[in-house]
Scaffold this active site. Structure first.
Site, PDB file in Angstrom:
ATOM      1  N   TYR A 101       0.853  -1.190   0.000  1.00 41.42           N
ATOM      2  CA  TYR A 101       0.000   0.000   0.000  1.00 41.42           C
ATOM      3  C   TYR A 101       0.886   1.236   0.000  1.00 41.42           C
ATOM      4  O   TYR A 101       1.897   1.289   0.720  1.00 41.42           O
ATOM      5  CB  TYR A 101      -0.890   0.026   1.255  1.00 41.42           C
ATOM      6  N   GLU A 189      -3.072   7.605  -4.268  1.00 41.92           N
ATOM      7  CA  GLU A 189      -3.015   6.354  -3.498  1.00 41.92           C
ATOM      8  C   GLU A 189      -2.938   5.148  -4.425  1.00 41.92           C
ATOM      9  O   GLU A 189      -3.589   5.128  -5.470  1.00 41.92           O
ATOM     10  CB  GLU A 189      -4.273   6.241  -2.618  1.00 41.92           C
TER      11      GLU A 189
END
Ligand code: GDP
Ligand code: MN
Length: 387
Positions: A101, A189
């Protein structure tokens, strides 16, 4: 301004992040043609501005034409959290060894850019943050220096990525920071940022929000504001040059000046109401502008009552009153209005309104009184009938 996954990936590619090649399509035949062109296996992905598409069944692997047809048929038109799927992204499927992530955003309290990274990607990052916070690396960046390669290596190292991909992950972080900075993004992101069995680091998903107020600096990004995904009333407001943000409630709000409108939202919420929108009619609003604003507020079917909160300065209360009368003549609203006029020409404004005797318009003197009145009316209002 939120981007669809494939649009975010276009920005990623522009800054040297690895992404899979693919095509955006809007019907089943094009999905099949795209898959044949890209080469199997492919992944068929719903393009909607909401996360958790995988869990909802909006991300499917297809190894042949039959499967592409099946998945494309199922996913097109699917409702994912209230978002109807109209576009699919077909990309070459990746083999996954690890899912990480990564994100960059502004930490408002620290007043610095924040890079977040975890080797626990692919899943809900909120869950990682809550249950195993030590696995989510948070790194504040000096906004003047930017994210250096050394810092990026440091983040990857403290995140315990496999040693052979530290360089690859660092490259991805630097590129992601560059996307965030140079594209004027408010969020960039990647979840998951994958490592392939060949040890390539690649962005498998994207979540990018651009700062709409900085869009003028990026003419090449203007076309990304996906008209189809944008709220139709917000789009109309933009075209008309009105500052309008749709909210979830049922109390339509109009004020003049951003600060006054924001405090109006707070006071209404404080009185137990739920605002349906933010609308700043701006300074020097004339009758025509007010009429236009009323039409915008009422275009939202959820609105059961409207609050006008005007503090006259440059804006003259008599002009606002005339605008409201013009709007009533034109639109004939079927919902009650609470009107508070204060400041420049307020006496004249109230007199004009009183003489016009508009149906279902209630005057209020203070902001608190106006909020209480509008909340009481909202509670009493049933489903609105269109007049
Ligand atoms: P989200 O659910 O909206 O976050 O959509 P993602 O794009 O993140 O996809 C959800 C999940 O689908 C990912 O976490 C992956 O596990 C899986 N997935 C997506 N693309 C591929 C792919 O190319 N290959 C494989 N094997 N899995 C994929
Ligand atoms: Mn994802």
């Amino acid at each position: 301004m939120d981007l669809l996954e494939y649009q975010g990936k276009q920005l990623f590619a522009r800054h040297g992040l690895n992404v899979s090649s693919g095509r955006a399509v809007t019907d089943v035949d094009d999905a099949i043609a795209a898959a044949a062109e890209i080469g199997y296996p492919v992944v068929v992905k719903a393009q909607v501005l909401i996360g958790g598409r995988g869990k909802a069944g909006g991300v499917k692997l297809a190894s042949d034409e039959g499967e592409t047809r099946e998945h494309a048929t199922n996913i097109l038109g699917m409702d994912i959290g209230g978002h109807i799927v109209r576009t699919l992204w077909i990309e070459h499927a990746s083999d996954i060894a690890s899912e990480y992530y990564a994100s960059v955003l502004l930490d408002r309290s620290a007043k610095q850019p924040l890079v977040m990274f975890s080797v626990e990607g692919g899943v809900d990052i909120e869950e990682v943050a809550e249950k195993t916070p030590e696995k989510l690396i948070r790194h504040l960046v000096d906004p003047l220096a930017g994210l250096s390669r050394e810092e990026a290596v440091q983040i990857a190292t403290s995140g315990s990525v496999d040693a052979d991909v530290i360089e690859g992950v660092a490259d991805a972080l630097v590129a992601l920071y560059e996307v965030w900075l140079e594209e004027d993004a408010t969020l960039a992101e990647i979840n998951p940022l994958i490592v392939t069995p060949e040890r390539e680091v690649r962005a498998l998903d994207s979540k990018v929000s651009l700062d709409g107020n900085a869009l003028y600096r990026h003419p090449e990004n203007q076309s990304l504001s996906d008209a189809e995904n944008e709220d139709p009333i917000e789009r109309r407001a933009k075209e008309e040059g009105v500052i309008y943000v749709k909210l979830d409630g049922n109390i339509g709000i109009l004020g003049n000046g951003a600060g006054l409108v924001m405090s109006t939202l707070d006071v209404v919420a404080g009185a137990g109401g739920s605002p349906a929108n933010f609308l700043d009619a701006g300074g020097g609003s004339d009758a025509e502008k007010i009429k236009q604003a009323v039409a915008l507020i009422l275009a939202n079917d959820a609105v059961t009552v409207v609050l006008f909160n005007i503090f006259g300065g440059i804006t003259r209360c008599d002009e606002v009153a005339k605008g409201l009368i013009a709007a009533f003549a034109d639109i004939k609203p079927s919902v009650p209005f609470v009107v508070r006029l204060d400041g420049t020409n307020d006496v004249e404004g109230r007199r004009i309104l009183q003489e016009a005797a508009l149906p279902n318009v209630h005057a209020a003197v203070t902001m608190n009184e106006a909020a209480e009145k509008v909340v009481a009316l909202a509670a009493g209002a049933g489903v609105r009938a269109r007049g």
